[in-house]
Every structure is written in C-alpha cells, then in structure tokens.
Write an enzyme that holds these catalytic residues in place. Sequence first.
Site, PDB file in Angstrom:
ATOM      1  N   CYS A   1       0.838  -1.210   0.000  1.00  0.00           N
ATOM      2  CA  CYS A   1       0.000   0.000   0.000  1.00  0.00           C
ATOM      3  C   CYS A   1       0.868   1.253   0.000  1.00  0.00           C
ATOM      4  O   CYS A   1       0.545   2.241  -0.671  1.00  0.00           O
ATOM      5  CB  CYS A   1      -0.917   0.015   1.218  1.00  0.00           C
ATOM      6  SG  CYS A   1      -2.089  -1.341   1.259  1.00  0.00           S
TER       7      CYS A   1
ATOM      8  N   ARG B   1      -7.897  -4.693  -2.709  1.00  0.00           N
ATOM      9  CA  ARG B   1      -7.565  -3.507  -3.529  1.00  0.00           C
ATOM     10  C   ARG B   1      -8.589  -3.376  -4.647  1.00  0.00           C
ATOM     11  O   ARG B   1      -8.335  -3.751  -5.784  1.00  0.00           O
ATOM     12  CB  ARG B   1      -6.166  -3.660  -4.120  1.00  0.00           C
ATOM     13  CG  ARG B   1      -5.077  -3.713  -3.103  1.00  0.00           C
ATOM     14  CD  ARG B   1      -3.709  -3.851  -3.731  1.00  0.00           C
ATOM     15  NE  ARG B   1      -2.807  -4.441  -2.782  1.00  0.00           N
ATOM     16  CZ  ARG B   1      -2.274  -3.785  -1.742  1.00  0.00           C
ATOM     17  NH1 ARG B   1      -2.529  -2.509  -1.569  1.00  0.00           N
ATOM     18  NH2 ARG B   1      -1.472  -4.406  -0.910  1.00  0.00           N
TER      19      ARG B   1
END
Length: 233
Positions: free
Chosen positions: A70, A147
């Site tokens: 991330c 995601r």
Amino acid sequence: MYMYCFPGVKRYGLVMTDENPQSPVPSGLRIGDVPPDFEARSTIGPIQLSEYRERWLILFSHPADFTPVCTTEFVELARRAEEFEARECALMALSVDSLFSHFAWLRMIRDRFDVEVRFPIVEDPTLVIGRALGMVAPTDNDSATVRTTFFIDPAGVIRAMTCYPASMGRSIPEMLRMLDALQAIDAQGGLAPANWHPGDPLLKLPTQNLDEVFGAKDAADWFLREARKGKAK
Ligand code: BEZ
C-alpha cells in the site's frame, strides 16, 4: 450506519437517497451501477461521495495503512497526482484504519519518500462503507478491504472496476490508461481494442445492417474496423 458517539458531533455513514433507497446491505456493485452515497471523515476533512459528480473519480480501497505494498501505491499515486488532475479525475482512497492512522501514515510517507499525499483517504472503521461498496465480502472475518478500484464517471456511474489481492500492488500507468480509454470512448463514441493506448485509433461499433455486412470489402470489415481519429461513430 456507523456513528461517532460524541454528543453534538456529526454522524457519518451511508446517505439514503432516491438512487439508494435500500438499507446498507452488502452489495456486489457492477459496471453501470451508481455506488451508494456516503459521508465520511477523510484526511482533507468531511467528504460526501455525491459531491464528486461532474468529474471523473477513482475510488479505491487499500487493505491497511503502514503496509509495504500500500505504501508503494500511495507514493506512486502522489507522485503522479498531477496526471490524474490533468484528466479532471479526482482520487479518493478508503480503508478500515482510523483518520489518525491515515495522518500518521501520510506523515511517514512525506518524511521517508518526500511526497505529500493530498488526495483524501476516508476512514471506515466499522467497514460500513467498504461492505456497502462490495469491497469486503459479507462473510469476511478479516477487516481489511481488498484492492478494489472503481472508475466513476461524471454522472456518478461505475464505468470500470478492478480487484487486486492484498499481495499485489496496482499499476498506476494502467489506472491512467484505463481512464484515458474510458474518456476517449466517451469523447469519440468508439471501442478501445486490446492494448489500446492514447493516440491509438479506436474501433468502430459493428454495423447492425445486413446490407452493410454483405457490402463490406472483406469478411471482417463490417465488424472489425478502426475509426478515423476523432470519428469513431
Ligand atoms: C501490503 O500492502 O503490503 C499488504 C496489505 C495487507 C496484507 C498484506 C500486505
């Protein structure tokens, strides 16, 4: 709907509208859907999804702050934020982490990578938003969202979506390419072929007229034709 328990403090959560009259059940959003509206705290202040109409929006979830993949995604997105702005496309991130976790993570990113993440990151501590957007499955006992990325057009409609596992970061050039393709399709009315990149021709819509099928110059020319630049219809 989740809420903060401090008296007098605004309550955030899903916003019920005519477009979204149902209670916030976990959903499987599809291309063509309008995602349920929500209000939430974010790193740029309180925001409401529906206020992002009239321009493109990439709304994406990430599993957690302070995680390696991330962090690389946010560094790259922040470095290329101007390229999204140039396409009149806002970015909005969302995760289960608290606002103060987001702040601390962005401070770390700035100090370590010398880049400021200025697009909003929404906090979703109860996952009411992530679940309503289908970013977390109803049966998931893990609080992390995957995601998921929604490409939302200026009318508020989901036009494309991607879903990556926690173990794999998104490609920022691919996000830009998808946005370019969607915008070119809208501007020119054609179809984007495999591996399309800005500057490549779009394809024409296939005819629905049998005379044009028989009159085409070869066996494929009635359904597989490049459009001239700016004239795809
Ligand atoms: C990461 O972003 O690196 C990550 C997030 C959740 C689980 C595993 C990795």
